[in-house]
Design a protein around this motif. Structure first.
Motif, PDB file in Angstrom:
ATOM      1  N   PHE A  87       0.790  -1.227   0.000  1.00 51.80           N
ATOM      2  CA  PHE A  87       0.000   0.000   0.000  1.00 51.80           C
ATOM      3  C   PHE A  87       0.827   1.286   0.000  1.00 51.80           C
ATOM      4  CE2 PHE A  87      -2.947  -3.186   1.621  1.00 51.80           C
ATOM      5  CZ  PHE A  87      -4.085  -2.897   0.881  1.00 51.80           C
ATOM      6  N   THR A  88       2.132   1.193   0.232  1.00 58.65           N
ATOM      7  CA  THR A  88       2.947   2.411   0.293  1.00 58.65           C
ATOM      8  C   THR A  88       2.885   3.233  -0.992  1.00 58.65           C
ATOM      9  OG1 THR A  88       4.430   1.524   1.987  1.00 58.65           O
ATOM     10  CG2 THR A  88       5.281   3.305   0.629  1.00 58.65           C
ATOM     11  N   PRO A  89       2.993   2.632  -2.180  1.00 55.18           N
ATOM     12  CA  PRO A  89       2.909   3.464  -3.396  1.00 55.18           C
ATOM     13  C   PRO A  89       1.596   4.237  -3.495  1.00 55.18           C
ATOM     14  CG  PRO A  89       3.837   1.323  -3.931  1.00 55.18           C
ATOM     15  CD  PRO A  89       3.335   1.229  -2.518  1.00 55.18           C
ATOM     16  N   HIS A  90       0.495   3.607  -3.094  1.00 54.90           N
ATOM     17  CA  HIS A  90      -0.798   4.296  -3.120  1.00 54.90           C
ATOM     18  C   HIS A  90      -0.795   5.494  -2.173  1.00 54.90           C
ATOM     19  CE1 HIS A  90      -5.118   5.009  -2.728  1.00 54.90           C
ATOM     20  NE2 HIS A  90      -4.985   4.857  -1.419  1.00 54.90           N
ATOM     21  N   LEU A  91      -0.301   5.298  -0.956  1.00 56.92           N
ATOM     22  CA  LEU A  91      -0.305   6.391   0.018  1.00 56.92           C
ATOM     23  C   LEU A  91       0.616   7.518  -0.422  1.00 56.92           C
ATOM     24  CD1 LEU A  91      -0.298   4.392   3.384  1.00 56.92           C
ATOM     25  CD2 LEU A  91      -2.257   5.446   2.224  1.00 56.92           C
ATOM     26  N   ILE A  92       1.777   7.169  -0.936  1.00 58.86           N
ATOM     27  CA  ILE A  92       2.691   8.208  -1.432  1.00 58.86           C
ATOM     28  C   ILE A  92       2.039   8.968  -2.583  1.00 58.86           C
ATOM     29  CG2 ILE A  92       4.884   8.604  -2.610  1.00 58.86           C
ATOM     30  CD1 ILE A  92       6.073   6.340  -0.965  1.00 58.86           C
ATOM     31  N   GLY A  93       1.350   8.249  -3.448  1.00 60.61           N
ATOM     32  CA  GLY A  93       0.668   8.894  -4.566  1.00 60.61           C
ATOM     33  C   GLY A  93      -0.397   9.875  -4.114  1.00 60.61           C
ATOM     34  N   ARG A  94      -1.040   9.570  -2.987  1.00 60.74           N
ATOM     35  CA  ARG A  94      -2.040  10.478  -2.430  1.00 60.74           C
ATOM     36  C   ARG A  94      -1.391  11.709  -1.812  1.00 60.74           C
ATOM     37  NH1 ARG A  94      -4.690   9.933   1.532  1.00 60.74           N
ATOM     38  NH2 ARG A  94      -6.744  10.685   0.903  1.00 60.74           N
ATOM     39  N   GLY A  95      -0.156  11.556  -1.373  1.00 62.16           N
ATOM     40  CA  GLY A  95       0.524  12.646  -0.693  1.00 62.16           C
ATOM     41  C   GLY A  95       0.110  12.802   0.751  1.00 62.16           C
ATOM     42  N   ALA A  96      -0.599  11.789   1.275  1.00 57.55           N
ATOM     43  CA  ALA A  96      -1.058  11.863   2.665  1.00 57.55           C
ATOM     44  C   ALA A  96      -1.546  10.479   3.076  1.00 57.55           C
ATOM     45  CB  ALA A  96      -2.186  12.880   2.831  1.00 57.55           C
ATOM     46  N   GLY A  97      -1.447  10.207   4.364  1.00 56.45           N
ATOM     47  CA  GLY A  97      -1.945   8.936   4.878  1.00 56.45           C
ATOM     48  C   GLY A  97      -1.208   8.543   6.143  1.00 56.45           C
ATOM     49  N   THR A  98      -1.637   7.438   6.709  1.00 57.28           N
ATOM     50  CA  THR A  98      -1.047   6.960   7.956  1.00 57.28           C
ATOM     51  C   THR A  98      -0.869   5.449   7.887  1.00 57.28           C
ATOM     52  OG1 THR A  98      -2.184   8.697   9.217  1.00 57.28           O
ATOM     53  CG2 THR A  98      -1.303   6.826  10.465  1.00 57.28           C
ATOM     54  N   VAL A 124       3.116  10.884   4.312  1.00 54.98           N
ATOM     55  CA  VAL A 124       2.664   9.645   4.940  1.00 54.98           C
ATOM     56  C   VAL A 124       3.329   9.523   6.304  1.00 54.98           C
ATOM     57  CG1 VAL A 124       2.488   7.138   4.745  1.00 54.98           C
ATOM     58  CG2 VAL A 124       2.409   8.565   2.680  1.00 54.98           C
ATOM     59  N   GLU A 125       2.539   9.429   7.355  1.00 60.79           N
ATOM     60  CA  GLU A 125       3.077   9.319   8.701  1.00 60.79           C
ATOM     61  C   GLU A 125       3.058   7.863   9.156  1.00 60.79           C
ATOM     62  OE1 GLU A 125       0.616  11.745  11.202  1.00 60.79           O
ATOM     63  OE2 GLU A 125      -1.186  10.544  10.851  1.00 60.79           O
ATOM     64  N   VAL A 126       3.938   7.560  10.102  1.00 64.53           N
ATOM     65  CA  VAL A 126       4.046   6.201  10.635  1.00 64.53           C
ATOM     66  C   VAL A 126       3.891   6.260  12.142  1.00 64.53           C
ATOM     67  CG1 VAL A 126       5.506   4.158  10.898  1.00 64.53           C
ATOM     68  CG2 VAL A 126       5.556   5.467   8.751  1.00 64.53           C
ATOM     69  N   ALA A 127       2.910   5.537  12.660  1.00 63.06           N
ATOM     70  CA  ALA A 127       2.692   5.436  14.102  1.00 63.06           C
ATOM     71  C   ALA A 127       2.826   3.974  14.498  1.00 63.06           C
ATOM     72  CB  ALA A 127       1.309   5.958  14.475  1.00 63.06           C
ATOM     73  N   GLU A 128       3.398   3.742  15.662  1.00 65.11           N
ATOM     74  CA  GLU A 128       3.612   2.383  16.171  1.00 65.11           C
ATOM     75  C   GLU A 128       2.752   2.173  17.409  1.00 65.11           C
ATOM     76  OE1 GLU A 128       7.177  -0.171  18.384  1.00 65.11           O
ATOM     77  OE2 GLU A 128       7.677   1.628  17.231  1.00 65.11           O
ATOM     78  N   LEU A 129       1.828   1.239  17.317  1.00 69.95           N
ATOM     79  CA  LEU A 129       0.986   0.886  18.458  1.00 69.95           C
ATOM     80  C   LEU A 129       1.689  -0.201  19.257  1.00 69.95           C
ATOM     81  CD1 LEU A 129      -1.632   0.825  20.110  1.00 69.95           C
ATOM     82  CD2 LEU A 129      -2.605  -0.695  18.365  1.00 69.95           C
TER      83      LEU A 129
END
Length: 253
Positions: free
Chosen positions: A119-130, A172-177
């Motif tokens: 899913f990373t290419p999709h999120l990068i393409g959007r320019g936003a996401g988590t 794209v931000e990365v959070a660790e639960l």
């Protein structure tokens, strides 16, 4: 993180923490896609109104098919939660443990990477996401009866840190639960009275997720002992205490 208008895919959400978080996101107003291997459970979850998709995170073709299905039906997808995981005991004195170790790494670590890569290419393409990765307090304070589980979660932690650095500037931000022990079933509470109640844990997680900016690590109060054991000088003592649980392994009693 605004949790009220997201389109969220949670891999490994047919039960336990994953399913509870799916319900919390939906209750907040987000669209949620629940993924998992157990088709019988997915049918029950679909009856609650969730979109569902079959996914086996150890199978690249399954991951790719799930991605294509999700992006076809939910092109606004902006949040990925990598919840899939297994927790298997191992006796390191017995070489037969390697099968459990391999399964654990393939699911917990490589499975996480497969889903993120999909899913990373999709999120990068959007320019936003988590991207929300899921580790464990055991990744910071090992539980000796489950050594590869601890190693896999420590690996996901390190991977999350590197992923965040590499995605910096993409939007794209990365959070660790980082969950502690959570009683997802009544027998879990009986076996470990210190385990957090699922409802309390989920409430605290969703409150933390809503912070702006989204925290790099989602740390409920119950996991602080694990996360900061080395810093606080309690690590050796706590590992020794947890080593007493080795008696649970067959042949160790």
């Amino acid at each position: 993180m605004d949790i009220t208008n997201r389109t969220v895919f949670i891999a490994g959400a047919t039960s336990g923490i994953g399913l509870e978080l799916a319900r919390r996101f939906a209750a907040a107003g987000s669209t949620v896609v629940v993924g998992g291997r157990r088709t019988d459970q997915l049918e029950h979850i679909a009856a609650e109104g969730f979109a569902t998709v079959t996914i086996d995170v150890t199978d690249q073709d399954s991951v790719d098919h799930a991605r294509d299905t999700i992006l076809r039906d939910h092109p606004a997808l902006d949040t990925i939660v990598t919840m899939s995981g297994v927790m298997l005991p191992e006796d390191l004195r017995d070489p037969a443990h390697f099968s459990a170790a391999r399964t654990t790494i393939d699911t917990n670590l490589l499975g996480t990477i497969r889903v993120i890569d999909a899913f990373t290419p999709h999120l990068i393409g959007r320019g936003a996401g988590t991207i929300v990765t899921v580790t464990s307090g055991i990744g910071f304070l090992p539980f000796p009866p489950m050594p590869t589980y601890a190693a896999s979660k420590a690996g996901v932690h390190a991977y999350s840190e590197a992923l965040r650095a590499q995605l910096d500037g993409t939007g794209v931000e990365v959070a660790e639960l980082v969950p502690p022990a959570v009683a997802t079933l009544p027998e879990h509470a009986r076996a470990n009275p210190r385990a957090l109640k699922l409802d309390d844990f989920a409430t605290e997680v969703m409150d933390l997720l809503q912070a702006d900016p989204t925290p790099h690590e989602i740390l409920v109060k119950g996991v602080m002992m694990h996360r900061w054991a080395e810093r606080d000088g309690t690590y050796d003592e706590l590992v020794a205490q947890r080593s007493q649980a080795l008696s649970m392994l067959p042949g160790r009693q």
